[in-house]
Scaffold this motif. Structure first.
Motif, short mmCIF file in Angstrom:
data_model
loop_
_atom_site.label_atom_id
_atom_site.label_comp_id
_atom_site.label_asym_id
_atom_site.label_seq_id
_atom_site.Cartn_x
_atom_site.Cartn_y
_atom_site.Cartn_z
N ALA A 9 -8.64 10.19 7.98
CA ALA A 9 -7.87 9.11 8.58
C ALA A 9 -8.01 7.82 7.78
CB ALA A 9 -8.34 8.89 10.02
N THR A 10 -9.21 7.56 7.29
CA THR A 10 -9.44 6.36 6.48
C THR A 10 -8.66 6.44 5.17
OG1 THR A 10 -11.67 6.10 7.40
CG2 THR A 10 -11.20 4.97 5.33
N ILE A 11 -8.68 7.61 4.54
CA ILE A 11 -7.94 7.80 3.28
C ILE A 11 -6.45 7.61 3.51
CG2 ILE A 11 -7.29 9.51 1.54
CD1 ILE A 11 -10.10 10.70 1.84
N ALA A 12 -5.93 8.20 4.58
CA ALA A 12 -4.50 8.08 4.88
C ALA A 12 -4.11 6.61 5.09
CB ALA A 12 -4.14 8.92 6.10
N ALA A 13 -4.95 5.88 5.81
CA ALA A 13 -4.65 4.47 6.07
C ALA A 13 -4.67 3.66 4.78
CB ALA A 13 -5.66 3.90 7.07
N ALA A 14 -5.63 3.97 3.90
CA ALA A 14 -5.72 3.26 2.63
C ALA A 14 -4.53 3.57 1.74
CB ALA A 14 -7.03 3.63 1.92
N LEU A 15 -4.10 4.82 1.74
CA LEU A 15 -2.93 5.19 0.93
C LEU A 15 -1.66 4.53 1.45
CD1 LEU A 15 -3.61 8.98 0.25
CD2 LEU A 15 -3.70 7.11 -1.39
N ASP A 16 -1.57 4.37 2.77
CA ASP A 16 -0.41 3.68 3.34
C ASP A 16 -0.31 2.26 2.80
OD1 ASP A 16 0.36 5.85 4.82
OD2 ASP A 16 -0.66 5.20 6.66
N GLN A 17 -1.44 1.61 2.60
CA GLN A 17 -1.44 0.25 2.10
C GLN A 17 -0.96 0.17 0.65
OE1 GLN A 17 -5.31 -1.45 2.64
NE2 GLN A 17 -5.32 -1.15 4.86
N ALA A 18 -1.13 1.27 -0.10
CA ALA A 18 -0.76 1.27 -1.52
C ALA A 18 0.60 1.89 -1.78
CB ALA A 18 -1.82 2.01 -2.33
N THR A 19 1.33 2.26 -0.72
CA THR A 19 2.60 2.96 -0.89
C THR A 19 3.58 2.19 -1.76
OG1 THR A 19 2.35 4.07 1.24
CG2 THR A 19 4.57 3.94 0.32
N ASP A 20 3.69 0.90 -1.55
CA ASP A 20 4.67 0.10 -2.27
C ASP A 20 4.05 -0.71 -3.41
OD1 ASP A 20 6.77 0.93 -0.58
OD2 ASP A 20 6.17 -0.54 0.93
N ALA A 21 2.79 -0.47 -3.70
CA ALA A 21 2.13 -1.22 -4.77
C ALA A 21 2.65 -0.77 -6.13
CB ALA A 21 0.62 -1.02 -4.70
N ASN A 22 3.05 -1.72 -6.97
CA ASN A 22 3.62 -1.41 -8.29
C ASN A 22 2.54 -1.52 -9.36
OD1 ASN A 22 5.11 -1.14 -10.63
ND2 ASN A 22 6.82 -2.37 -9.88
N PRO A 23 2.19 -0.41 -10.03
CA PRO A 23 1.11 -0.45 -11.03
C PRO A 23 1.48 -1.23 -12.28
CG PRO A 23 2.15 1.70 -11.01
CD PRO A 23 2.72 0.95 -9.84
N VAL A 24 2.76 -1.59 -12.44
CA VAL A 24 3.15 -2.32 -13.64
C VAL A 24 2.44 -3.67 -13.72
CG1 VAL A 24 5.13 -3.55 -12.66
CG2 VAL A 24 5.15 -2.88 -15.08
N PHE A 25 1.98 -4.19 -12.59
CA PHE A 25 1.32 -5.50 -12.58
C PHE A 25 -0.17 -5.40 -12.85
CE2 PHE A 25 5.08 -6.05 -9.76
CZ PHE A 25 5.75 -6.96 -10.55
N LEU A 26 -0.68 -4.20 -13.05
CA LEU A 26 -2.08 -4.04 -13.43
C LEU A 26 -2.25 -4.34 -14.91
CD1 LEU A 26 -3.00 -0.68 -11.63
CD2 LEU A 26 -3.87 -2.95 -11.04
N GLY A 27 -3.36 -4.96 -15.29
CA GLY A 27 -3.67 -5.15 -16.70
C GLY A 27 -4.09 -3.85 -17.34
N THR A 28 -4.19 -3.83 -18.66
CA THR A 28 -4.54 -2.60 -19.39
C THR A 28 -5.88 -2.05 -18.92
OG1 THR A 28 -3.29 -3.31 -21.32
CG2 THR A 28 -4.94 -1.58 -21.65
N ASN A 29 -6.91 -2.88 -18.85
CA ASN A 29 -8.23 -2.42 -18.40
C ASN A 29 -8.19 -1.98 -16.95
OD1 ASN A 29 -9.48 -2.87 -20.86
ND2 ASN A 29 -10.02 -4.98 -20.38
N LYS A 31 -5.64 -0.65 -15.41
CA LYS A 31 -5.00 0.68 -15.38
C LYS A 31 -5.98 1.77 -15.80
CE LYS A 31 -0.26 -0.92 -16.19
NZ LYS A 31 0.84 -1.01 -17.17
N LYS A 32 -6.77 1.48 -16.84
CA LYS A 32 -7.76 2.47 -17.28
C LYS A 32 -8.75 2.77 -16.16
CE LYS A 32 -9.10 0.38 -21.08
NZ LYS A 32 -9.79 0.12 -22.38
N GLU A 33 -9.22 1.72 -15.50
CA GLU A 33 -10.16 1.92 -14.39
C GLU A 33 -9.50 2.65 -13.23
OE1 GLU A 33 -11.35 -2.03 -13.49
OE2 GLU A 33 -12.60 -2.28 -15.30
N ALA A 34 -8.22 2.32 -12.95
CA ALA A 34 -7.51 2.99 -11.85
C ALA A 34 -7.31 4.47 -12.15
CB ALA A 34 -6.17 2.30 -11.61
#
Length: 409
Positions: A9-29, A31-34
């Motif tokens: 349930a915790t994982i599902a809730a956390a994934l819901d928060q990231a549904t619309d998150a755009n990884p293009v705004f992550l820096g290079t480092n 993205k590597k960590e992600a």
């Protein structure tokens, strides 16, 4: 609520928060960590899934299914081979607590786990329990340092590390079993597609595949044939297909019937005593282990170049007497390097250039101690001043793009 339910349930809730998150705004480092974190999390979730599958006989029994694999197929539209493979893996992990624990920590992938389980199953049945336990820990440690394909090769040498007193006989027997199994699985189909093409599909033993690859790479001429007329690079698969056609066109039909003509040169590493006494194992230049019996069979039809066999050998270290590496040196480099020596690169040796650690024009030597194989891409990087080249302790090369500030310096 059970801890597994709460976790999901915790994982599902956390994934819901990231549904619309755009990884293009992550820096290079970032993205590597992600990417690294996501790979670990995926493995940990897969292990949890397998743990539940292994305990879900009651789920199948409730609806009269043969097993949970059949339940997955019927209820969740999972393909049959995948469902049964999942169930087998889940059941196998139940008896391998170290492998399961490392998966739960995200230390390596499911493919690594399959290789480890297969390697443990291939060990002799009469090994003491403490040796088997040590083998499981050793393979799990190696899995964190090697890709699955390389780990599979290392499993054939496992006993040399954990039980050297029985390694030689067991290794020879294991390789013999592997070759027998490979021959039993061998299949080849040639199907007319009806559109001017023919589909060729086959599964052959590694030694056969190695020889075919060697033949085809001789025809691909990577530096010449890799470019289309418009300058675009051809896919390697197309180059190999064209090379296969050239191989057939250049085969002399008058030499086919009894012995099939001359075979390709094969580099085999083993001692003369091993070859004569049927002891231990030999290795092809790409690291493929073969039995001494297979080596003798190849010796009947193939030119074998001895590597540390004690026979007559051609000079390898020519110092400053020549600028280009000789064919003999190229074979020795291929035997040593296996593939491009750039960190993480697996381009085969036939597609690589022989690179001087120090340019010949600057006093570098044309010998094995000062040479390595690099693919075209990384060879260009090695001579590109915008990249810093670092030679790692194990002989690999690491390339790092220089900053503009460093370039100005």
């Amino acid at each position: 609520m059970h801890q597994i339910q709460a976790t999901l349930a915790t994982i599902a809730a956390a994934l819901d928060q990231a549904t619309d998150a755009n990884p293009v705004f992550l820096g290079t480092n970032e993205k590597k960590e992600a990417l690294a974190a996501l790979m670990r999390s995926r493995t940990r979730l897969e292990e949890l899934y397998l743990r539940v599958v292994a305990s879900a006989d009651d789920v199948a029994a409730e609806v009269g299914a043969r097993d949970v694999a059949a339940w997955l197929i019927a209820q969740h539209r999972v393909e049959s081979p995948a469902a049964h493979a999942t169930l087998r893996l889940a059941q196998e992990l139940e008896g391998r607590p170290v492998v399961r624990a490392r998966l739960a920590q995200g230390r390596f992938s499911l493919e690594h786990a399959r290789v480890i389980l297969r390697g443990l199953d291939d060990l002799p049945d009469d090994l003491p329990a403490e040796v088997l336990a040590q083998a499981e820990v050793t393979l799990c440690d190696l899995a964190g340092e090697h890709r699955p394909k390389n780990l599979r090769r290392l499993t054939t040498h496992l006993l040399e590390v954990i039980a050297p007193e029985v390694a030689e006989a067991a290794e020879a027997a294991a390789i013999g079993r592997l070759e027998q199994a490979a021959n039993a699985k061998a299949t080849l189909s040639i199907t007319d597609q009806g559109d001017g093409t023919t589909r060729i599909h086959g599964i052959v033993p590694e030694t056969v595949g190695h020889r075919l690859r060697t033949y085809l790479q001789a025809y691909t001429q990577p530096r010449i044939a890799a470019l289309e007329a418009d300058g675009r690079v051809q896919p390697r698969s197309r180059l190999l297909a064209h090379a296969f056609a050239q191989l057939l066109e250049n085969t002399d039909p008058t030499r086919l019937p009894a012995h099939g003509g001359d075979a390709t040169t094969v580099i085999v590493t083993m001692t003369l005593d091993q070859l004569q006494a049927d002891l231990g194992a030999a290795w092809l230049d790409d690291g493929t282990p073969i039995s001494t019996g297979e080596t003798r069979r190849l010796a009947c039809t193939a030119g074998i170049i001895p590597a540390v066999l004690g026979g007559n050998s051609e000079p390898l270290d020519l110092g400053r007497t020549r600028r280009l590496f000789t064919p003999t040196q190229r074979k020795a480099l291929a035997l040593r390097d296996k593939h491009c020596r750039a960190e993480g690169c697996t381009v085969p040796t036939a597609w690589c250039d022989a690179h001087h650690d120090q340019p010949w024009s600057h006093g570098g030597h044309t010998d094995l101690d000062h040479g390595s194989l690099l693919c075209g891409h990384h060879h260009r990087r090695a001579h590109d001043p915008t990249y810093q080249t670092t030679r790692l302790p194990d002989g690999r090369y690491r390339f790092q793009h220089r900053t503009r500030t460093a370039l100005r310096r």
